[in-house]
Design a protein around this motif. Structure first.
Motif, PDB file in Angstrom:
ATOM      1  N   THR A  83      45.466  47.105  34.187  1.00  0.00           N
ATOM      2  CA  THR A  83      46.284  47.541  33.065  1.00  0.00           C
ATOM      3  C   THR A  83      47.472  48.356  33.569  1.00  0.00           C
ATOM      4  OG1 THR A  83      45.019  49.576  32.736  1.00  0.00           O
ATOM      5  CG2 THR A  83      44.247  47.621  31.570  1.00  0.00           C
ATOM      6  N   SER A  84      48.409  48.613  32.688  1.00  0.00           N
ATOM      7  CA  SER A  84      49.622  49.368  33.045  1.00  0.00           C
ATOM      8  C   SER A  84      50.230  48.844  34.338  1.00  0.00           C
ATOM      9  CB  SER A  84      49.293  50.853  33.188  1.00  0.00           C
ATOM     10  OG  SER A  84      48.750  51.374  31.993  1.00  0.00           O
ATOM     11  N   LEU A  85      50.349  47.545  34.413  1.00  0.00           N
ATOM     12  CA  LEU A  85      50.821  46.910  35.647  1.00  0.00           C
ATOM     13  C   LEU A  85      52.261  47.301  35.959  1.00  0.00           C
ATOM     14  CD1 LEU A  85      49.077  43.485  35.217  1.00  0.00           C
ATOM     15  CD2 LEU A  85      48.897  44.929  37.242  1.00  0.00           C
ATOM     16  N   LYS A  86      52.516  47.436  37.254  1.00  0.00           N
ATOM     17  CA  LYS A  86      53.831  47.813  37.751  1.00  0.00           C
ATOM     18  C   LYS A  86      54.392  46.680  38.609  1.00  0.00           C
ATOM     19  CE  LYS A  86      52.250  52.614  38.147  1.00  0.00           C
ATOM     20  NZ  LYS A  86      52.079  53.767  39.085  1.00  0.00           N
ATOM     21  N   VAL A  87      55.692  46.684  38.777  1.00  0.00           N
ATOM     22  CA  VAL A  87      56.332  45.670  39.620  1.00  0.00           C
ATOM     23  C   VAL A  87      55.711  45.677  41.014  1.00  0.00           C
ATOM     24  CG1 VAL A  87      58.486  45.001  40.716  1.00  0.00           C
ATOM     25  CG2 VAL A  87      58.481  45.720  38.317  1.00  0.00           C
ATOM     26  N   GLU A  88      55.379  46.858  41.506  1.00  0.00           N
ATOM     27  CA  GLU A  88      54.816  46.966  42.859  1.00  0.00           C
ATOM     28  C   GLU A  88      53.385  46.452  42.974  1.00  0.00           C
ATOM     29  OE1 GLU A  88      56.337  49.367  41.081  1.00  0.00           O
ATOM     30  OE2 GLU A  88      55.355  51.312  41.353  1.00  0.00           O
ATOM     31  N   ASP A  89      52.771  46.072  41.856  1.00  0.00           N
ATOM     32  CA  ASP A  89      51.455  45.430  41.903  1.00  0.00           C
ATOM     33  C   ASP A  89      51.559  43.937  42.200  1.00  0.00           C
ATOM     34  OD1 ASP A  89      50.511  47.491  39.130  1.00  0.00           O
ATOM     35  OD2 ASP A  89      49.913  47.756  41.225  1.00  0.00           O
ATOM     36  N   THR A  90      52.769  43.421  42.237  1.00  0.00           N
ATOM     37  CA  THR A  90      52.978  42.007  42.536  1.00  0.00           C
ATOM     38  C   THR A  90      52.450  41.678  43.926  1.00  0.00           C
ATOM     39  OG1 THR A  90      54.915  41.842  41.099  1.00  0.00           O
ATOM     40  CG2 THR A  90      54.722  40.224  42.883  1.00  0.00           C
ATOM     41  N   ALA A  91      51.565  40.690  43.987  1.00  0.00           N
ATOM     42  CA  ALA A  91      50.933  40.323  45.254  1.00  0.00           C
ATOM     43  C   ALA A  91      50.006  39.132  45.012  1.00  0.00           C
ATOM     44  CB  ALA A  91      50.125  41.490  45.813  1.00  0.00           C
ATOM     45  N   VAL A  92      49.526  38.578  46.114  1.00  0.00           N
ATOM     46  CA  VAL A  92      48.405  37.650  46.037  1.00  0.00           C
ATOM     47  C   VAL A  92      47.129  38.483  46.155  1.00  0.00           C
ATOM     48  CG1 VAL A  92      47.242  35.670  47.056  1.00  0.00           C
ATOM     49  CG2 VAL A  92      49.749  35.786  47.054  1.00  0.00           C
ATOM     50  N   TYR A  93      46.243  38.317  45.204  1.00  0.00           N
ATOM     51  CA  TYR A  93      45.000  39.083  45.169  1.00  0.00           C
ATOM     52  C   TYR A  93      43.851  38.211  45.693  1.00  0.00           C
ATOM     53  CZ  TYR A  93      47.183  42.875  42.620  1.00  0.00           C
ATOM     54  OH  TYR A  93      47.982  43.945  42.269  1.00  0.00           O
ATOM     55  N   TYR A  94      43.071  38.804  46.597  1.00  0.00           N
ATOM     56  CA  TYR A  94      41.979  38.084  47.245  1.00  0.00           C
ATOM     57  C   TYR A  94      40.643  38.760  46.948  1.00  0.00           C
ATOM     58  CZ  TYR A  94      45.625  35.930  50.111  1.00  0.00           C
ATOM     59  OH  TYR A  94      46.729  35.254  50.537  1.00  0.00           O
ATOM     60  N   CYS A  95      39.671  37.951  46.670  1.00  0.00           N
ATOM     61  CA  CYS A  95      38.293  38.411  46.528  1.00  0.00           C
ATOM     62  C   CYS A  95      37.645  38.383  47.907  1.00  0.00           C
ATOM     63  CB  CYS A  95      37.565  37.466  45.570  1.00  0.00           C
ATOM     64  SG  CYS A  95      35.836  37.862  45.286  1.00  0.00           S
ATOM     65  N   ALA A  96      36.831  39.389  48.202  1.00  0.00           N
ATOM     66  CA  ALA A  96      36.216  39.473  49.516  1.00  0.00           C
ATOM     67  C   ALA A  96      34.746  39.847  49.412  1.00  0.00           C
ATOM     68  CB  ALA A  96      36.953  40.506  50.367  1.00  0.00           C
ATOM     69  N   LEU A  97      33.991  39.379  50.371  1.00  0.00           N
ATOM     70  CA  LEU A  97      32.554  39.632  50.443  1.00  0.00           C
ATOM     71  C   LEU A  97      32.274  40.606  51.584  1.00  0.00           C
ATOM     72  CD1 LEU A  97      29.664  38.767  49.526  1.00  0.00           C
ATOM     73  CD2 LEU A  97      29.797  37.007  51.290  1.00  0.00           C
ATOM     74  N   SER A  98      31.371  41.534  51.341  1.00  0.00           N
ATOM     75  CA  SER A  98      31.048  42.533  52.355  1.00  0.00           C
ATOM     76  C   SER A  98      29.914  42.063  53.271  1.00  0.00           C
ATOM     77  CB  SER A  98      30.627  43.831  51.657  1.00  0.00           C
ATOM     78  OG  SER A  98      30.219  44.800  52.589  1.00  0.00           O
ATOM     79  N   TYR A  99      29.862  42.692  54.431  1.00  0.00           N
ATOM     80  CA  TYR A  99      28.721  42.488  55.322  1.00  0.00           C
ATOM     81  C   TYR A  99      27.460  43.163  54.759  1.00  0.00           C
ATOM     82  CZ  TYR A  99      31.660  40.909  59.234  1.00  0.00           C
ATOM     83  OH  TYR A  99      32.506  40.213  60.053  1.00  0.00           O
ATOM     84  N   TYR A 100      27.657  44.179  53.930  1.00  0.00           N
ATOM     85  CA  TYR A 100      26.570  45.032  53.509  1.00  0.00           C
ATOM     86  C   TYR A 100      26.385  45.049  51.997  1.00  0.00           C
ATOM     87  CZ  TYR A 100      27.878  46.683  58.149  1.00  0.00           C
ATOM     88  OH  TYR A 100      28.204  46.753  59.470  1.00  0.00           O
ATOM     89  N   SER A 101      25.239  45.576  51.576  1.00  0.00           N
ATOM     90  CA  SER A 101      24.957  45.691  50.151  1.00  0.00           C
ATOM     91  C   SER A 101      25.554  46.948  49.548  1.00  0.00           C
ATOM     92  CB  SER A 101      23.444  45.710  49.906  1.00  0.00           C
ATOM     93  OG  SER A 101      22.846  44.525  50.332  1.00  0.00           O
ATOM     94  N   ASP A 102      25.420  48.068  50.281  1.00  0.00           N
ATOM     95  CA  ASP A 102      25.752  49.346  49.669  1.00  0.00           C
ATOM     96  C   ASP A 102      27.145  49.865  50.021  1.00  0.00           C
ATOM     97  OD1 ASP A 102      23.867  51.489  51.984  1.00  0.00           O
ATOM     98  OD2 ASP A 102      25.102  49.699  52.281  1.00  0.00           O
ATOM     99  N   THR A 103      27.779  49.279  51.009  1.00  0.00           N
ATOM    100  CA  THR A 103      29.140  49.673  51.351  1.00  0.00           C
ATOM    101  C   THR A 103      30.002  48.429  51.502  1.00  0.00           C
ATOM    102  OG1 THR A 103      28.615  49.702  53.701  1.00  0.00           O
ATOM    103  CG2 THR A 103      28.453  51.789  52.516  1.00  0.00           C
ATOM    104  N   PHE A 104      31.309  48.629  51.352  1.00  0.00           N
ATOM    105  CA  PHE A 104      32.211  47.483  51.387  1.00  0.00           C
ATOM    106  C   PHE A 104      32.947  47.421  52.708  1.00  0.00           C
ATOM    107  CE2 PHE A 104      34.576  44.053  49.893  1.00  0.00           C
ATOM    108  CZ  PHE A 104      35.926  44.267  50.090  1.00  0.00           C
ATOM    109  N   LYS A 105      32.586  46.463  53.503  1.00  0.00           N
ATOM    110  CA  LYS A 105      33.306  46.130  54.729  1.00  0.00           C
ATOM    111  C   LYS A 105      33.498  44.618  54.696  1.00  0.00           C
ATOM    112  CE  LYS A 105      33.049  46.040  59.765  1.00  0.00           C
ATOM    113  NZ  LYS A 105      34.475  46.403  59.937  1.00  0.00           N
ATOM    114  N   PRO A 106      34.724  44.176  54.421  1.00  0.00           N
ATOM    115  CA  PRO A 106      34.928  42.746  54.194  1.00  0.00           C
ATOM    116  C   PRO A 106      34.630  41.899  55.431  1.00  0.00           C
ATOM    117  CG  PRO A 106      37.029  43.867  54.365  1.00  0.00           C
ATOM    118  CD  PRO A 106      35.992  44.930  54.306  1.00  0.00           C
ATOM    119  N   ARG A 107      33.960  40.781  55.182  1.00  0.00           N
ATOM    120  CA  ARG A 107      33.696  39.837  56.260  1.00  0.00           C
ATOM    121  C   ARG A 107      34.993  39.145  56.633  1.00  0.00           C
ATOM    122  NH1 ARG A 107      27.871  37.416  55.759  1.00  0.00           N
ATOM    123  NH2 ARG A 107      26.844  39.029  54.550  1.00  0.00           N
TER     124      ARG A 107
END
Length: 121
Positions: A83-107
């Motif tokens: 919400t409240s999107l700004k011009v600087e939010d323009t980008a390609v957005y990627y979904c990522a999967l983590s190595y772990y369950s409880d913390t996010f470290k993208p594979r």
């Protein structure tokens, strides 16, 4: 090969809203943390938000208070409500999967195909 299927990008005016979706298989979705990164033209890919398998979330300072990440266990889908999107939010957005369950470290090898978000008047 695990697939992360993204959708929801598009063109929106400044101040507008978009919701991105990322769907994967149930066995993966329920076990691992997942998150979103974005990459603007000429810039490095940067962290946006993450959610661990229990729904504990984390956000980049630049999107706190404007973006909300959530998980729908019935649909095996990760959402990013923007919400409240700004011009600087323009980008390609990627979904990522983590190595772990409880913390996010993208594979390194499990990323979605990316979805373009353009914020412009």
């Amino acid at each position: 090969q695990v697939q992360l299927v993204e959708s929801g990008g598009g063109l929106v005016e400044p101040g507008g809203s978009l919701t991105l979706s990322c769907t994967t298989v149930e066995s993966i979705f329920r076990l691992y943390a997942m998150g979103w990164y974005r990459q603007a033209p000429g810039k490095q890919r940067e962290f946006v938000a993450s959610s661990n398998y229990e729904g504990v979330t984390d956000y980049a300072d630049s999107v706190k208070g404007r973006f909300t990440i959530s998980r729908d266990k019935d649909k095996n889908t990760l959402f990013l409500k923007m919400t409240s999107l700004k011009v600087e939010d323009t980008a390609v957005y990627y979904c990522a999967l983590s190595y772990y369950s409880d913390t996010f470290k993208p594979r390194d090898d499990y990323w979605g195909q990316g979805t373009q978000v353009t914020v412009s008047s």
